[in-house]
Write a protein that holds these residues in place. Structure first.
Motif, short mmCIF file in Angstrom:
data_model
loop_
_atom_site.label_atom_id
_atom_site.label_comp_id
_atom_site.label_asym_id
_atom_site.label_seq_id
_atom_site.Cartn_x
_atom_site.Cartn_y
_atom_site.Cartn_z
N LEU A 44 -15.01 -10.32 -6.96
CA LEU A 44 -14.57 -11.36 -7.90
C LEU A 44 -13.43 -10.84 -8.77
CD1 LEU A 44 -17.99 -12.94 -8.88
CD2 LEU A 44 -16.05 -14.14 -7.85
N THR A 45 -13.49 -9.58 -9.17
CA THR A 45 -12.41 -8.98 -9.96
C THR A 45 -11.11 -9.00 -9.15
OG1 THR A 45 -13.96 -7.57 -11.12
CG2 THR A 45 -11.66 -6.91 -11.19
N ARG A 46 -11.21 -8.59 -7.88
CA ARG A 46 -10.02 -8.57 -7.01
C ARG A 46 -9.48 -9.98 -6.76
NH1 ARG A 46 -7.32 -4.16 -6.53
NH2 ARG A 46 -6.71 -4.69 -4.45
N ALA A 47 -10.37 -10.98 -6.76
CA ALA A 47 -9.97 -12.37 -6.51
C ALA A 47 -9.69 -13.11 -7.80
CB ALA A 47 -11.06 -13.09 -5.71
N LYS A 48 -9.53 -12.38 -8.90
CA LYS A 48 -9.24 -12.97 -10.22
C LYS A 48 -10.28 -14.01 -10.61
CE LYS A 48 -4.30 -12.05 -10.08
NZ LYS A 48 -4.06 -11.31 -8.93
N GLY A 49 -11.56 -13.73 -10.29
CA GLY A 49 -12.65 -14.60 -10.71
C GLY A 49 -12.93 -15.79 -9.83
N SER A 50 -12.21 -15.93 -8.74
CA SER A 50 -12.36 -17.11 -7.88
C SER A 50 -13.57 -16.97 -6.96
CB SER A 50 -11.10 -17.31 -7.03
OG SER A 50 -11.31 -18.30 -6.05
#
Length: 196
Positions: A44-50
């Motif tokens: 989620l961090t890598r996907a900016k929370g998405s």
């Protein structure tokens, strides 16, 4: 993880591609997250929370991602566990992996240990093809080509000819000092590993 488990490619990935991924994991300076909750939080961090992006990567619903994030679910099924490990490790420490790949492609090269069927073509060659276990260095020139092909989405079959050429140069022709014109192809890869 046993040697047998390490030699089994991930779904949709061949033995050579899996061996390259394992070699990259060995250069990590810190261990990747192990629990499902920590892996989901990292993704989620890598996907900016998405949650939508993570759900698509893992092949699950957004609700499932959310449940793992908050700790309501803790033990994923085998398929999801494999996807979590694969996706987490593919994004873990990108700078460390990039540095190892750059050094291998410019100065160090890499080591390959392979058991496969090698066949030969050469004028006057009397050495019939057979399964061999070979450990040899691959020059930075070939490493660069292999890594570029990997990043471009090459298939297993795309990588075999360049690997055969690299192994031929270093192992069979000893960097051009013998067996001029020899060409080796390899198929039926039983096992393969790389070391940066």
């Amino acid at each position: 993880m046993s040697d047998h488990e390490q030699q089994q490619p991930a779904p949709g990935r061949g033995k050579v591609l899996e061996a390259l991924a394992r070699a990259e994991r060995k250069v990590f300076t810190r261990p990747a997250p192990k629990s499902a909750k920590a892996q989901v939080k990292f993704l989620l961090t890598r996907a900016k929370g998405s949650t939508k992006a993570v759900a698509e990567r893992l092949g699950v619903s957004r609700r499932t991602v959310e449940r793992y994030r908050v700790g309501k679910l803790t033990t994923p099924q085998k398929r999801l566990q494999a996807a979590l490990v694969e996706e987490t490790e593919s994004d873990w420490q990108p700078q460390v992996r990039a540095q190892a790949r750059a050094q291998a492609a410019t100065s160090r090269g890499m080591m390959v240990e392979v058991t496969a069927y090698f066949g030969f073509t050469c004028t006057g060659s009397s050495d019939d093809g057979r399964e061999r276990q070979i450990t040899t260095d691959i020059s930075p020139t070939y490493v660069k080509q292999i890594l570029e092909l990997q990043e471009a989405g090459a298939t297993e079959e795309d990588l075999h000819p360049i690997l055969a050429e690299a192994i031929t140069e270093s192992y069979f022709t000893e960097w051009g000092t013998r067996a001029d014109g020899l060409r080796a192809d390899f198929t039926a890869v039983s096992s393969i590993s790389f070391r940066f």
